[in-house]
Write a protein that holds these residues in place. Sequence first.
Motif, short mmCIF file in Angstrom:
data_model
loop_
_atom_site.label_atom_id
_atom_site.label_comp_id
_atom_site.label_asym_id
_atom_site.label_seq_id
_atom_site.Cartn_x
_atom_site.Cartn_y
_atom_site.Cartn_z
N MET A 1 0.83 -1.21 0.00
CA MET A 1 0.00 0.00 0.00
C MET A 1 0.86 1.26 0.00
O MET A 1 0.49 2.27 -0.60
N THR B 1 0.22 3.80 -3.02
CA THR B 1 -0.11 5.20 -2.74
C THR B 1 0.94 6.15 -3.31
O THR B 1 0.60 7.17 -3.90
N THR C 1 -6.26 -1.29 -2.10
CA THR C 1 -6.03 -0.50 -3.31
C THR C 1 -7.34 0.02 -3.85
O THR C 1 -7.50 1.21 -4.13
N SER D 1 -8.80 2.66 -1.51
CA SER D 1 -8.06 3.93 -1.58
C SER D 1 -8.43 4.72 -2.83
O SER D 1 -8.60 5.94 -2.78
N CYS D 2 -8.54 4.01 -3.95
CA CYS D 2 -8.90 4.70 -5.19
C CYS D 2 -10.30 5.29 -5.10
O CYS D 2 -10.51 6.44 -5.48
N PHE E 1 -10.43 7.58 -1.25
CA PHE E 1 -9.43 8.60 -0.94
C PHE E 1 -9.09 9.45 -2.16
O PHE E 1 -9.16 10.67 -2.11
#
Length: 120
Positions: free
Chosen positions: A42, A46, A69, A72-73, A76
């Motif tokens: 990660m 990132t 992943t 996060s996409c 975030f």
Amino acid sequence: VEDYLKKGYSYSRTNNPTTKALEMKLAEIERGAGASAFGTGMAATTSAICATMKAGDHCVITDCSYGGTNRSCREFFTPLGMEFTFVDFSDPENVRKAMKPNTKLVFSETPANPLLTLCD
């Protein structure tokens, strides 16, 4: 300690001579300008997204990616104005069709977690 600090190493998680040697060797083997080693996937993911994309940019990403992943996409990076299209990377045509004028990154994880999908 002072000699260690003079070499640029103050905290082993951010930089240390062993990691530096690995990065230099990887860059040499791959004939690259440089390399970066990370403690976690990660952290690498990132960093790759942050270094490559900004608001308004697009990424084609495998639909079989690690849950962190994917999250996060979606949770975030998307609110920061980045766009992600999740596609099946087992057929290169899917990747080609998902490309846009603002595509800055094509991101694959292989073998992909959790299904161990391979992309070649």
